[in-house]
Design a protein around this motif. Structure first.
Motif, short mmCIF file in Angstrom:
data_model
loop_
_atom_site.label_atom_id
_atom_site.label_comp_id
_atom_site.label_asym_id
_atom_site.label_seq_id
_atom_site.Cartn_x
_atom_site.Cartn_y
_atom_site.Cartn_z
N VAL A 150 14.39 -7.32 2.97
CA VAL A 150 13.17 -8.09 2.78
C VAL A 150 12.09 -7.14 2.28
O VAL A 150 11.91 -6.05 2.82
CB VAL A 150 12.71 -8.74 4.13
N LEU A 151 11.38 -7.57 1.28
CA LEU A 151 10.26 -6.79 0.74
C LEU A 151 8.99 -7.31 1.39
O LEU A 151 8.66 -8.49 1.27
CB LEU A 151 10.19 -6.92 -0.79
N ILE A 152 8.25 -6.44 2.06
CA ILE A 152 7.04 -6.83 2.77
C ILE A 152 5.85 -6.12 2.13
O ILE A 152 5.88 -4.91 1.91
CB ILE A 152 7.13 -6.44 4.26
N GLY A 153 4.82 -6.89 1.86
CA GLY A 153 3.60 -6.33 1.29
C GLY A 153 2.46 -6.46 2.27
O GLY A 153 2.30 -7.50 2.90
N ALA A 154 1.68 -5.40 2.45
CA ALA A 154 0.54 -5.41 3.38
C ALA A 154 -0.73 -5.11 2.60
O ALA A 154 -0.82 -4.10 1.89
CB ALA A 154 0.74 -4.39 4.48
N LEU A 155 -1.70 -6.01 2.72
CA LEU A 155 -3.00 -5.77 2.10
C LEU A 155 -3.76 -4.76 2.94
O LEU A 155 -3.77 -4.84 4.17
CB LEU A 155 -3.79 -7.07 2.02
#
Length: 160
Positions: A150-155
């Motif tokens: 899973v690719l997770i992006g965090a602002l």
């Protein structure tokens, strides 16, 4: 019930050879109370329950459910227990699970928190920090094989 100070005094006087009756007169308590504390039958600061703990009926049920699924939400468990007659609050349920140590440690989750992570300093809303997470044993319906990623992006500075 003796205070911790009276308990220390009772033990010290007993060690000096004072009789239970003399200690009771000196501290202003009943002889049976002093005897119970000096013999170790009671502990200062711990009051014996006058009623049966209402969670005892459900402890085995909760333990078994959490053993099968350590990730089971307490809200789901609370809904099930309410249907079975548990009339205490949700907070009582979570406190009992925590105090009694009923939720087993999940080895997979424990290793995630111990994984090294690089935090990149950047101004708010400038860029997204991406990270891959490997999920072992995904459901067969996903068609991912033995591992799913899973690719997770965090602002930055938002927690989203």
């Amino acid at each position: 019930m003796l205070t911790r100070e009276d308990d220390v005094d009772a033990h010290a006087l007993h060690a000096r050879g004072w009789s239970i009756s003399a200690i009771a007169r000196h501290l202003g308590h009943d002889r049976k109370t002093i005897r119970a504390y000096v013999s170790g039958g009671r502990v200062a600061g711990e009051r014996a329950r006058s009623t049966v703990d209402p969670f005892d009926r459900f402890a085995d049920y909760v333990t078994e459910h959490l053993r099968k699924d350590p990730h089971l939400w307490a809200t789901t468990l609370f809904d099930e227990l309410t249907g079975l007659g548990f009339d205490a609050s949700y907070q009582t349920l979570t406190r009992q699970i925590r105090v009694r140590g009923l939720r087993p440690v999940c080895v997979a989750c424990r290793t995630v928190s111990q994984r090294p992570a690089a935090v990149i300093e950047h101004p708010p809303s400038e860029e997204i920090q991406w990270d891959w997470v490997e999920l072992p044993d995904p459901p067969p319906g996903w068609g991912a094989g033995a591992h799913a990623h899973v690719l997770i992006g965090a602002l930055a500075h938002s927690g989203k």
